[in-house]
Write a protein that holds these residues in place. Structure first.
Motif, PDB file in Angstrom:
ATOM      1  N   VAL A 282       0.301   5.306  62.596  1.00 16.58           N
ATOM      2  CA  VAL A 282      -0.450   6.149  61.770  1.00 16.58           C
ATOM      3  C   VAL A 282       0.397   6.578  60.772  1.00 16.58           C
ATOM      4  O   VAL A 282       1.457   7.223  61.022  1.00 16.58           O
ATOM      5  CB  VAL A 282      -1.167   7.392  62.463  1.00 16.58           C
ATOM      6  CG1 VAL A 282      -1.936   8.213  61.329  1.00 16.58           C
ATOM      7  CG2 VAL A 282      -2.068   7.045  63.641  1.00 16.58           C
ATOM      8  N   SER A 283       0.145   6.558  59.353  1.00 15.50           N
ATOM      9  CA  SER A 283       1.012   6.828  58.417  1.00 15.50           C
ATOM     10  C   SER A 283       0.988   8.394  58.176  1.00 15.50           C
ATOM     11  O   SER A 283      -0.064   9.160  58.239  1.00 15.50           O
ATOM     12  CB  SER A 283       0.543   6.348  57.108  1.00 15.50           C
ATOM     13  OG  SER A 283       1.135   7.023  56.000  1.00 15.50           O
ATOM     14  N   ASP A 284       2.183   9.020  58.389  1.00 15.67           N
ATOM     15  CA  ASP A 284       2.237  10.163  58.232  1.00 15.67           C
ATOM     16  C   ASP A 284       1.795  10.573  56.847  1.00 15.67           C
ATOM     17  O   ASP A 284       1.208  12.058  56.697  1.00 15.67           O
ATOM     18  CB  ASP A 284       3.902  10.807  58.262  1.00 15.67           C
ATOM     19  CG  ASP A 284       4.116  12.267  58.403  1.00 15.67           C
ATOM     20  OD1 ASP A 284       3.572  12.997  59.051  1.00 15.67           O
ATOM     21  OD2 ASP A 284       4.699  12.857  57.371  1.00 15.67           O
ATOM     22  N   ALA A 285       1.754  10.077  55.754  1.00 17.13           N
ATOM     23  CA  ALA A 285       1.418  10.404  54.357  1.00 17.13           C
ATOM     24  C   ALA A 285       0.088  10.164  54.484  1.00 17.13           C
ATOM     25  O   ALA A 285      -0.713  11.031  53.571  1.00 17.13           O
ATOM     26  CB  ALA A 285       2.064   9.587  53.435  1.00 17.13           C
ATOM     27  N   ARG A 286      -0.545   9.412  55.291  1.00 18.62           N
ATOM     28  CA  ARG A 286      -1.997   8.981  55.196  1.00 18.62           C
ATOM     29  C   ARG A 286      -2.695   9.075  56.474  1.00 18.62           C
ATOM     30  O   ARG A 286      -2.863   8.130  57.175  1.00 18.62           O
ATOM     31  CB  ARG A 286      -2.291   7.611  54.684  1.00 18.62           C
ATOM     32  CG  ARG A 286      -1.840   7.601  53.045  1.00 18.62           C
ATOM     33  CD  ARG A 286      -2.987   8.030  52.177  1.00 18.62           C
ATOM     34  NE  ARG A 286      -4.222   7.516  52.611  1.00 18.62           N
ATOM     35  CZ  ARG A 286      -4.953   6.265  52.184  1.00 18.62           C
ATOM     36  NH1 ARG A 286      -4.224   5.759  51.245  1.00 18.62           N
ATOM     37  NH2 ARG A 286      -6.078   6.017  52.673  1.00 18.62           N
ATOM     38  N   PRO A 287      -2.718  10.198  57.032  1.00 21.10           N
ATOM     39  CA  PRO A 287      -3.247  10.332  58.468  1.00 21.10           C
ATOM     40  C   PRO A 287      -4.511   9.887  58.846  1.00 21.10           C
ATOM     41  O   PRO A 287      -4.759   9.581  59.963  1.00 21.10           O
ATOM     42  CB  PRO A 287      -3.124  11.922  58.703  1.00 21.10           C
ATOM     43  CG  PRO A 287      -3.331  12.593  57.445  1.00 21.10           C
ATOM     44  CD  PRO A 287      -2.774  11.666  56.517  1.00 21.10           C
ATOM     45  N   ASP A 288      -5.222   9.395  57.913  1.00 22.66           N
ATOM     46  CA  ASP A 288      -6.507   8.587  58.000  1.00 22.66           C
ATOM     47  C   ASP A 288      -6.416   7.253  57.998  1.00 22.66           C
ATOM     48  O   ASP A 288      -7.388   6.552  58.441  1.00 22.66           O
ATOM     49  CB  ASP A 288      -7.562   9.242  56.981  1.00 22.66           C
ATOM     50  CG  ASP A 288      -7.055   8.620  55.503  1.00 22.66           C
ATOM     51  OD1 ASP A 288      -6.089   8.618  55.713  1.00 22.66           O
ATOM     52  OD2 ASP A 288      -8.019   8.606  54.692  1.00 22.66           O
ATOM     53  N   GLU A 289      -5.163   6.861  58.137  1.00 24.01           N
ATOM     54  CA  GLU A 289      -4.840   5.402  57.925  1.00 24.01           C
ATOM     55  C   GLU A 289      -4.299   4.893  59.243  1.00 24.01           C
ATOM     56  O   GLU A 289      -3.142   5.471  59.656  1.00 24.01           O
ATOM     57  CB  GLU A 289      -4.132   4.964  56.796  1.00 24.01           C
ATOM     58  CG  GLU A 289      -3.952   3.366  56.520  1.00 24.01           C
ATOM     59  CD  GLU A 289      -3.060   3.148  55.300  1.00 24.01           C
ATOM     60  OE1 GLU A 289      -3.664   2.811  54.368  1.00 24.01           O
ATOM     61  OE2 GLU A 289      -1.756   3.545  55.391  1.00 24.01           O
ATOM     62  N   PHE A 290      -4.723   3.955  60.016  1.00 20.69           N
ATOM     63  CA  PHE A 290      -3.977   3.675  61.256  1.00 20.69           C
ATOM     64  C   PHE A 290      -4.296   2.216  61.715  1.00 20.69           C
ATOM     65  O   PHE A 290      -5.027   1.606  60.954  1.00 20.69           O
ATOM     66  CB  PHE A 290      -4.796   4.401  62.515  1.00 20.69           C
ATOM     67  CG  PHE A 290      -6.068   4.186  62.580  1.00 20.69           C
ATOM     68  CD1 PHE A 290      -6.790   3.255  63.026  1.00 20.69           C
ATOM     69  CD2 PHE A 290      -7.038   5.436  62.056  1.00 20.69           C
ATOM     70  CE1 PHE A 290      -8.135   3.268  63.445  1.00 20.69           C
ATOM     71  CE2 PHE A 290      -8.314   5.319  62.126  1.00 20.69           C
ATOM     72  CZ  PHE A 290      -8.866   4.170  62.865  1.00 20.69           C
ATOM     73  N   PHE A 291      -3.012   1.624  62.297  1.00 21.54           N
ATOM     74  CA  PHE A 291      -2.924   0.360  62.490  1.00 21.54           C
ATOM     75  C   PHE A 291      -2.831  -0.047  64.102  1.00 21.54           C
ATOM     76  O   PHE A 291      -1.815   0.636  64.853  1.00 21.54           O
ATOM     77  CB  PHE A 291      -1.901  -0.453  61.728  1.00 21.54           C
ATOM     78  CG  PHE A 291      -1.944  -0.245  60.203  1.00 21.54           C
ATOM     79  CD1 PHE A 291      -2.688  -1.108  59.264  1.00 21.54           C
ATOM     80  CD2 PHE A 291      -1.131   0.753  59.786  1.00 21.54           C
ATOM     81  CE1 PHE A 291      -2.639  -0.807  58.227  1.00 21.54           C
ATOM     82  CE2 PHE A 291      -1.286   1.025  58.488  1.00 21.54           C
ATOM     83  CZ  PHE A 291      -1.976   0.118  57.423  1.00 21.54           C
TER      84      PHE A 291
END
Length: 682
Positions: A282-291
């Motif tokens: 999960v991107s720390d800068a974009r917490p709604d974006e996960f892989f």
């Protein structure tokens, strides 16, 4: 539950996870069967089980990884099911199929699900087809290093190398430049081959400042698939989790629902059954974006934090599912916060290299909100055959701040004398402002200064007092007493402690007013048979006053050191004998002050798996010389100076901690200009 799900279950594992599974089996009235290698004959899990079966010699390939021996053990005791724990055979499709052939239930998913998720490359492609987001990557079975290097530009830098068939961070390497890739691939293949029997590698784009968040899923044979929320696992070193917590301080309710549904979709896509964990970046800068990263088709090390915040016994649910019963879990709701710290037999000041030794004194924490999953007992011999994790210290509280405070107190009360552990490092890590505020990412440890503070002078003083007390007690006459009569001027007895000679005089003793007593021997049921029990080896308790504070120290001897737990910290204080001190003094006489030591010593016990030079080669400072492997970890000893090397070991040799593995004869300085000395204006 009044009716046992199974009559007998064999636990095909060791250490703390075997003890933890046995605990639930006992609570459910199910007979538990342990298995053990020769190295674990007196281990805690063997004692706690109702029955134990020997598998074979210490090497895992001849015991815990030997499929036929484990299956034979299960059938010989009439076990209806086998719980594999984590690691070893827990995600081995051949083992799952062999149990099925033998008519024994695997407490885990079907072999088809293990196979689908066990290959990271196939798993990525599989879940991507179901709409689960994945990071860019490349690699396939049979790909050579050259093919991976060619594909690297497509993936992009920085990238991460992952063994396709493994987990736990082993063999994973971050590469930031294409020039580093070839050597990194060689090392990753070697680790993958030795750890998983499969050297297939995968390249993935490395997400900077990532958060590692995983979701716990449960699925039964009746079509139910649920998730029990997420765990934050971003505090890692070398891709190995160290401190985990639930729930994540990053996710909001909407993202929790979305990532939970994605995890359930991964489980549905392979007709999953049992407990599993789906891991995401999960991107720390974009917490709604996960892989999606991978799915672990087993119980995770960090499962206790989920149990504490949900009230669900995951092992019990595994048993229910394996018996064909439907899930029995309440709707997802978090009760407070939980944090877990992994206690390893390792030395943070030596690059976190695995360590060995004998537990001469053990005290495990207890109290409100504290749980300990442990394999430790007094007298336990910690060897180099298996993973170095000894225990897990878990704390639960109504909120995150309380859970962290309780974890710190529990770690301060954790006493393991005789074996180096990372307890102090864990306390320093948990105290970082970033950790306290929840601003985590997987690179935080590498960026932080977590070096241990110097050993307090008080600890050395107490160690000297204890040596004096032992010598006084061992004296057979006035002539042999260290504080006895002397010809001429009186001289206080002196003791070499941690590189410093300390004098014991009446003024020192009076100022501290110490009270030293021998601790009662450990309960016979908790001490390993044959463990040291002499007066010189038994631990002592020292109570004293220092700066107006009343303190208690626990002190024990092991090898050439005094171990001391004081004020929430453990210290290992070298206690070299006369021969060792003389040898060190002589070595210093031939070395220019301030220069590096030309003697290369093993930073950990283990097996030599690779050499970076041959004897009489000319080596440069920093050149790899000897690679040692122990407890599923490699450590490479580097040349401390430039010169000609003489190796004292060969590939396959077993080495001890601090054993000399190489010596370097310094290179001769370049001659100066003709007619004068270099740098001389003459």
């Amino acid at each position: 539950m009044t009716t046992p799900l199974f009559d007998t279950v064999l636990v095909a594992n060791r250490g703390e996870i075997a003890c933890r599974v046995i605990r639930t089996l006992r609570a459910l009235g199910i007979r538990s069967v342990a298995v053990y290698s020769d190295a674990d004959a007196d281990a805690r899990h063997v004692r706690e089980a109702d029955l134990a079966v020997r598998l074979g010699p210490a090497p895992a390939t001849e015991s815990y990884l030997h499929i036929e021996r484990v299956v034979a053990a299960a059938t010989s005791v009439g076990a209806q099911a086998v719980h594999p724990g984590y690691g070893f055979l827990s995600e081995n499709t051949a083992f799952a199929r062999r149990l099925e052939e033998a008519g024994v239930v695997l407490i885990g998913p079907p072999a088809s699900a293990i196979e689908a998720m066990g290959d990271k490359i196939r798993a990525r492609d599989h879940v991507a087809a179901r709409g689960v987001p994945v990071t860019p990557g490349a690699g396939a079975a049979g790909w050579s290093d050259e093919q991976l290097i060619d594909a690297a530009d497509t993936v992009g830098f920085p990238l991460i190398i992952k063994p396709s068939g493994g987990g736990g961070g082993k063999g994973m390497t971050v590469v930031r430049d294409k020039g580093e890739l070839a050597d990194a691939l060689v090392a990753s293949r070697r680790v993958a081959r030795s750890s998983f029997g499969d050297d297939t590698l995968l390249l993935e784009r490395f997400v900077e400042s990532p958060r590692h968040i995983e979701v716990q899923v449960l699925a039964d044979a009746h079509g139910a698939v649920v998730h029990l929320g997420e765990r934050e696992c971003s505090l890692q070193r070398r891709h190995q989790k160290i401190i985990e917590e639930a729930p994540s301080p990053l996710l909001d309710a909407a993202t929790r629902a979305a990532i939970g549904e994605a995890a359930c979709e991964v489980a549905r896509s392979v007709d999953y059954r049992g407990a599993g964990t789906v891991e995401f970046l999960v991107s720390d800068a974009r917490p709604d974006e996960f892989f999606f990263m991978e799915m672990n088709t087993r119980l995770q090390v960090e499962h206790p934090v989920t149990e504490l915040v949900t009230g669900v016994d995951l092992v019990e649910q595994q048993l229910r599912i394996a018996a064909g019963l439907p899930l029995e879990v309440p709707p997802l709701a978090f009760s407070g916060h939980a944090v877990e710290a992994r206690l390893y037999a390792e030395d943070p000041e030596r690059g976190f290299t695995p360590q060995t030794g004998t537990v001469t004194l053990l005290r495990e924490p207890a109290g409100q909100g504290v749980r300990v999953d442990s394999a430790l007992i007094d007298g336990l011999v910690v060897g180099s055959d298996y993973d170095p994790m000894l225990a897990k210290v878990i704390a639960h509280g109504p909120d995150r701040a309380t859970a962290l405070a309780r974890l710190d107190a529990a770690l301060a009360d954790t006493v393991v004398l005789g074996v180096p552990t990372n307890a102090g490092f864990l306390r320093r890590l948990a105290a970082l402002p970033e950790v306290q505020s929840g601003a985590l990412d997987t690179g935080l440890i590498e960026r932080s200064d977590l070096a241990a503070p110097p050993t307090p002078a008080l600890a050395r003083t107490i160690a000297a007092l204890v040596e004096h007390e032992r010598a006084e007690r061992a004296a057979t006459s006035a002539w042999s007493r260290p504080s006895g009569w002397r010809v001429g001027a009186s001289r206080a007895p002196r003791y070499a402690i941690d590189g410093e000679e300390l004098a014991i005089d009446a003024g020192l003793v009076a100022s501290l007013a110490p009270r030293i007593r021998m601790l009662a021997p450990a309960d016979s049921a908790a001490r390993v048979p044959g463990a040291p029990a002499s007066a010189a080896a038994e631990p002592l308790e020292v109570t004293l006053t220092h700066n107006g504070r009343r303190l208690t120290a626990l002190v024990a001897r092991a090898d050439d050191a005094t171990w001391l737990h004081l004020d929430g910290a453990t210290h290992r204080l070298a206690r070299p004998n006369r021969a060792a001190r003389v040898a060190e003094h002589r070595a210093g006489l031939t070395r220019t002050p301030g220069t590096a030591d030309p003697t290369i010593r093993a930073a950990m016990p283990g097996a030599v798996v690779a050499l970076g030079a041959a004897s009489q080669d000319t080596v440069a400072e920093g050149q790899p010389l000897v690679t040692i492997e122990a407890m599923k970890m490699e450590h490479t000893m580097l040349a401390s100076i430039a010169g000609t090397v003489t190796l004292t070991v060969a590939v396959g040799d077993q080495v001890a901690l601090d054993q000399v593995v190489a010596r370097i004869t310094p290179a001769e300085p370049e001659p100066g200009p003709a007619g004068g000395i270099e740098g001389d204006p003459a």
